[in-house]
Structure formats: C-alpha cells, structure tokens
Motif scaffolding. Structure first.
Motif, PDB file in Angstrom:
ATOM      1  N   UNK A  29       0.853  -1.187   0.000  1.00 46.62           N
ATOM      2  CA  UNK A  29       0.000   0.000   0.000  1.00 46.62           C
ATOM      3  C   UNK A  29       0.888   1.235   0.000  1.00 46.62           C
ATOM      4  N   UNK A  30       0.546   2.222  -0.829  1.00 45.97           N
ATOM      5  CA  UNK A  30       1.244   3.508  -0.827  1.00 45.97           C
ATOM      6  C   UNK A  30       0.442   4.509  -1.650  1.00 45.97           C
ATOM      7  N   UNK A  31       0.754   5.797  -1.479  1.00 44.85           N
ATOM      8  CA  UNK A  31       0.128   6.875  -2.226  1.00 44.85           C
ATOM      9  C   UNK A  31       1.199   7.703  -2.926  1.00 44.85           C
ATOM     10  N   UNK A  32       0.811   8.341  -4.027  1.00 45.02           N
ATOM     11  CA  UNK A  32       1.664   9.316  -4.704  1.00 45.02           C
ATOM     12  C   UNK A  32       0.830  10.575  -4.931  1.00 45.02           C
ATOM     13  N   UNK A  33       1.294  11.702  -4.423  1.00 40.66           N
ATOM     14  CA  UNK A  33       0.556  12.943  -4.552  1.00 40.66           C
ATOM     15  C   UNK A  33       0.717  13.528  -5.949  1.00 40.66           C
ATOM     16  N   UNK A  34      -0.227  14.369  -6.335  1.00 42.24           N
ATOM     17  CA  UNK A  34      -0.155  15.040  -7.630  1.00 42.24           C
ATOM     18  C   UNK A  34       1.107  15.889  -7.708  1.00 42.24           C
ATOM     19  N   UNK A  35       1.824  15.765  -8.823  1.00 43.14           N
ATOM     20  CA  UNK A  35       3.033  16.533  -9.041  1.00 43.14           C
ATOM     21  C   UNK A  35       4.258  16.017  -8.313  1.00 43.14           C
ATOM     22  N   UNK A  36       4.121  14.932  -7.579  1.00 39.63           N
ATOM     23  CA  UNK A  36       5.229  14.366  -6.816  1.00 39.63           C
ATOM     24  C   UNK A  36       6.011  13.389  -7.686  1.00 39.63           C
ATOM     25  N   UNK A  37       7.308  13.294  -7.419  1.00 41.08           N
ATOM     26  CA  UNK A  37       8.132  12.254  -8.035  1.00 41.08           C
ATOM     27  C   UNK A  37       8.571  11.283  -6.954  1.00 41.08           C
TER      28      UNK A  37
END
Length: 255
Positions: A29-37
């Motif tokens: 499980x993980x998330x990636x925010x908008x505009x994040x690398x």
C-alpha cells in the motif's frame, strides 16, 4: 467503479500479484501525490516491474485496489486508467524498421489520436526528448540512448497525468543518461506525477521527492529522500541497510 476526491494522483491498497506459488508483490500500500516524483527502489526480483505492470493495466492484480485520480482502476475504470497513465517500459517498445515519427504516429493511433492533434503531439513529444531533427530517420539507426528517449516520447503522446518509468536509463552511456534525466526534470517541472524505478541511487537523490524501498514483494521504507540521507548518510547506505548486501538474481517471471 469508485470515485473519491483526493489530493493523491495514485492510491494503492493491499496490492498482491502471484506467479504460481511465488508471491511477487505482497499486499503493498502507498500513495503518490499530484506533481510528486516517487522513486521505487529495490534489488533484482523485488517486485518493482510487476507493480508497474499492475498500475498500468498490463497485468491484473490477484487482490487489492488501485485508484488513479480517485477513480478505481479495473472494470469500468480501466479506460480512465489508460488515459491517465503513461508507461515507459524497461524493454524498448519500438519498431526498428520504421522512422521515429511513424513509430509515434502508430502508437498515437492506438491511443485514439488522429489528424492535427496526433501530429502536434508527435512533434511536441519528439521536441521534448531532443529528436525532432531525427523524426524521419529509421529507429535502427539510433543509439541506445536515442531509443530510450523515443520510448519516453511514446508514453507522452496522450498527455498522461501519471508517468510510470521502469528503469528508463538502463544500459546507456553517461551522456545519454544525463539527457534522459534532463527530460524527466522537464516533466517534473511541468507538473507531471512520476513513479520511477531505478538502480542508480544518484538519480533517485537528484529527481525524487520521496522513495519507496521494496524487497521480496514488500515495501520496507516510505520516506522523503532527505530523511533517509539524514538517517543513513546517503541513499545507497539506506538501501543496503534495508535490503542487505547479498547479490541478487531475479527469478524468471519475477521483477
């Protein structure tokens, strides 16, 4: 199909993928925010490529949930997934006997683009990766680095919000690696969300806001690059501390 309002471009919940009895991706499980690398790091066979295959819709998960822009991928949400995601595979997806332009026109047509829109996207993608002047040349005349850059251009044609990049600089010389990296920095500054696998710790330190360190199909760390450097001295030491120093050979079908 589920839809929620969220600041995350990508949300992954309890994702699992098996190859027979072998668990390649183990309930991550993980998330990636908008505009994040975000860098996805791990030894050979850690499950990185299998993860990207599920996130891009190429492979089906055995269980778990993927949300892109708040929309659940799968079923009715699969079309939205493919429109939102651009995949740069580790293996080159190019036709050597066709020109660079015709390769992109073919890929764009498969993505539903045509006419002036397709032509504009082909030109802008070639320009971004520095290949506009070689548009009419056959791909078989290109160096390895040029092919890698064309591979990136193909993933950009439909202007995806999320880019999945599977070791896009593997096997190229330092000059080509730097050129590819410049392309990725342009995409990041332009607001693209990037999930990026690499074995080069220096690349991850330079480009990524945050890294996930993965091994044996599980996420061992999820932290900003600067925090891992502060805790371990540098990113390579953090990687070795978590995954060990033993040599790894990926089992067939597991990446």
């Amino acid at each position: 199909m589920a839809s929620v309002t969220t600041g995350n471009m990508l949300e992954v919940m309890n994702l699992t993928r098996r190859y027979g009895a072998r668990v390649a991706v183990d309930c991550i499980s993980f998330n990636v925010q908008r505009g994040e690398c975000v860098g996805l790091l791990g030894p050979n066979g850690a499950g990185k490529t299998s993860t990207l295959a599920m996130l891009s819709g190429i492979a089906a998960a055995d269980s778990g949930q993927i949300l892109v822009s708040g929309v659940e991928a799968g079923g009715a949400g699969m079309l939205a997934l493919k429109r939102s995601v651009g995949l740069v595979p580790q293996d080159l997806a190019l036709f050597d006997e066709l020109s660079a332009r015709f390769n992109l026109e073919l890929f764009g047509g498969l993505q539903g683009l045509s006419g002036p829109v397709l032509e504009e996207r082909v030109l802008s993608s070639l320009t971004l990766v520095g290949l506009a002047e070689r548009a009419g040349d056959l791909v078989k005349t290109f160096s390895g680095g040029m092919k890698r850059r064309l591979n990136i251009a193909g993933a950009l044609l439909h202007d995806p919000e999320l880019m999945l990049l599977d070791e896009p600089t593997v096997g190229v010389d330092p000059q080509s690696r730097n050129a590819i990296f410049d392309n990725l920095e342009v995409l990041k500054r332009g607001g693209k969300t990037l999930l990026y696998t690499t074995h080069y710790m220096g690349e991850a330190e330079r480009l990524c806001d945050r890294v996930l360190i993965m091994d044996h199909g599980r996420i061992l760390a999820d932290a900003p690059v600067q925090r891992l450097k502060a805790d371990h001295g540098n990113l390579e030491q953090a990687f070795l501390h978590l995954t060990g120093r033993d040599l790894r050979d990926a089992e067939e079908g597991v990446k």
